[in-house]
Design a protein around this motif. Structure first.
Motif, PDB file in Angstrom:
ATOM      1  N   SER A   1       6.231 -34.621 -12.983  1.00 42.12           N
ATOM      2  CA  SER A   1       7.829 -34.661 -12.778  1.00 42.12           C
ATOM      3  C   SER A   1       8.063 -34.005 -11.538  1.00 42.12           C
ATOM      4  O   SER A   1       7.383 -33.487 -10.876  1.00 42.12           O
ATOM      5  CB  SER A   1       8.631 -34.027 -13.790  1.00 42.12           C
ATOM      6  OG  SER A   1       8.610 -32.731 -13.642  1.00 42.12           O
TER       7      SER A   1
ATOM      8  N   ARG B   1       9.983 -31.954 -10.507  1.00 40.77           N
ATOM      9  CA  ARG B   1      10.096 -30.547 -10.706  1.00 40.77           C
ATOM     10  C   ARG B   1       8.649 -29.974 -10.961  1.00 40.77           C
ATOM     11  O   ARG B   1       8.226 -28.775 -10.231  1.00 40.77           O
ATOM     12  CB  ARG B   1      10.960 -30.362 -11.959  1.00 40.77           C
ATOM     13  CG  ARG B   1      11.255 -28.835 -12.080  1.00 40.77           C
ATOM     14  CD  ARG B   1      12.176 -28.619 -13.521  1.00 40.77           C
ATOM     15  NE  ARG B   1      13.316 -29.288 -13.444  1.00 40.77           N
ATOM     16  CZ  ARG B   1      14.585 -29.187 -12.693  1.00 40.77           C
ATOM     17  NH1 ARG B   1      14.565 -28.127 -12.113  1.00 40.77           N
ATOM     18  NH2 ARG B   1      15.714 -29.841 -12.760  1.00 40.77           N
ATOM     19  N   GLN B   2       7.744 -30.693 -11.547  1.00 36.35           N
ATOM     20  CA  GLN B   2       6.637 -29.963 -11.951  1.00 36.35           C
ATOM     21  C   GLN B   2       5.698 -29.973 -10.512  1.00 36.35           C
ATOM     22  O   GLN B   2       5.068 -28.956 -10.085  1.00 36.35           O
ATOM     23  CB  GLN B   2       5.828 -30.897 -12.862  1.00 36.35           C
ATOM     24  CG  GLN B   2       6.141 -30.584 -14.210  1.00 36.35           C
ATOM     25  CD  GLN B   2       5.609 -31.668 -15.318  1.00 36.35           C
ATOM     26  OE1 GLN B   2       5.280 -32.712 -14.997  1.00 36.35           O
ATOM     27  NE2 GLN B   2       5.239 -31.151 -16.371  1.00 36.35           N
TER      28      GLN B   2
ATOM     29  N   ALA C   1       6.820 -30.007  -7.416  1.00 35.84           N
ATOM     30  CA  ALA C   1       7.656 -29.055  -6.748  1.00 35.84           C
ATOM     31  C   ALA C   1       7.239 -27.598  -6.939  1.00 35.84           C
ATOM     32  O   ALA C   1       6.873 -26.859  -5.851  1.00 35.84           O
ATOM     33  CB  ALA C   1       9.082 -29.276  -6.747  1.00 35.84           C
ATOM     34  N   GLU C   2       7.122 -27.090  -8.196  1.00 33.64           N
ATOM     35  CA  GLU C   2       6.691 -25.821  -8.544  1.00 33.64           C
ATOM     36  C   GLU C   2       5.285 -25.791  -8.124  1.00 33.64           C
ATOM     37  O   GLU C   2       4.788 -24.504  -7.484  1.00 33.64           O
ATOM     38  CB  GLU C   2       6.977 -25.758  -9.967  1.00 33.64           C
ATOM     39  CG  GLU C   2       6.698 -24.501 -10.497  1.00 33.64           C
ATOM     40  CD  GLU C   2       6.703 -24.252 -12.088  1.00 33.64           C
ATOM     41  OE1 GLU C   2       5.830 -23.860 -12.851  1.00 33.64           O
ATOM     42  OE2 GLU C   2       7.906 -24.545 -12.556  1.00 33.64           O
TER      43      GLU C   2
ATOM     44  N   SER D   1      10.988 -26.429  -3.104  1.00 38.92           N
ATOM     45  CA  SER D   1      12.060 -26.589  -3.857  1.00 38.92           C
ATOM     46  C   SER D   1      12.334 -27.949  -4.348  1.00 38.92           C
ATOM     47  O   SER D   1      11.588 -29.005  -3.672  1.00 38.92           O
ATOM     48  CB  SER D   1      13.477 -26.130  -3.037  1.00 38.92           C
ATOM     49  OG  SER D   1      13.736 -27.148  -2.167  1.00 38.92           O
ATOM     50  N   ASN D   2      12.797 -28.149  -5.456  1.00 41.24           N
ATOM     51  CA  ASN D   2      12.803 -29.518  -6.096  1.00 41.24           C
ATOM     52  C   ASN D   2      13.807 -30.634  -5.332  1.00 41.24           C
ATOM     53  O   ASN D   2      13.472 -31.504  -5.013  1.00 41.24           O
ATOM     54  CB  ASN D   2      13.357 -29.452  -7.568  1.00 41.24           C
ATOM     55  CG  ASN D   2      13.462 -30.528  -8.513  1.00 41.24           C
ATOM     56  OD1 ASN D   2      12.643 -31.388  -8.194  1.00 41.24           O
ATOM     57  ND2 ASN D   2      14.628 -30.881  -9.056  1.00 41.24           N
TER      58      ASN D   2
ATOM     59  N   SER E   1      12.374 -33.911  -3.291  1.00 41.97           N
ATOM     60  CA  SER E   1      13.160 -35.141  -3.240  1.00 41.97           C
ATOM     61  C   SER E   1      13.344 -35.878  -2.236  1.00 41.97           C
ATOM     62  O   SER E   1      13.469 -36.918  -1.995  1.00 41.97           O
ATOM     63  CB  SER E   1      14.530 -35.029  -4.385  1.00 41.97           C
ATOM     64  OG  SER E   1      15.088 -35.998  -4.424  1.00 41.97           O
TER      65      SER E   1
END
Length: 143
Positions: A27, A29-30, A32-33, A38-39, A43
């Protein structure tokens, strides 16, 4: 016209990153982490709104387990036409003792020298010598 090329490059990079992320079944979020960004920033990169630094691209490449050099080419940092794989650019980008701004400055000076030499070759007769010291000073003062 240059701006269109840059935004086109960033957009193509974003599309490529999104494709690689979905193929890796991560994802936003995954990724980015894992990349340490940052998410929202990731994006924006994927949507072609931001041009990431070489360091961020390296972190993303590591998280996606893909070649950082490929991302540098897609981002316009490296040229695919570099005969030896962009060894100068890669050395500069991989130097942890330099800041991002210093890396970009060195890459800009290097690119200006290449452009100057290409222009000299196009204008000079085949038997001319290398550019003189005055040519190097001119190139540096153009920065």
């Amino acid at each position: 016209m240059v701006k269109a090329t840059v935004s086109g490059t960033v957009g193509a990079l974003g599309d490529y990153l999104k494709e690689q992320r979905t193929q890796s079944r991560l994802s936003l979020r995954q990724l980015a982490e894992q990349a340490g960004v940052s998410n929202p920033y990731l994006s924006q990169i994927e949507r072609g709104l931001r041009k990431p630094s070489a360091e961020v691209l390296q972190q993303i490449a590591k998280a996606l387990r893909i070649s950082a050099e490929q991302l540098y080419i897609r981002a316009g940092i490296l040229s695919p036409d570099d005969g030896v794989g962009g060894s100068v650019e890669l050395a500069v980008l991989g130097d942890t003792g330099l800041t991002e701004r210093q890396k970009q400055s060195l890459l800009d000076v290097y690119a200006s020298f290449l452009a100057l030499n290409a222009a000299d070759e196009a204008l000079a007769p085949a038997d001319s010598d290398e550019p003189g010291e005055a040519d190097v000073s001119t190139a540096l003062s153009d920065q």
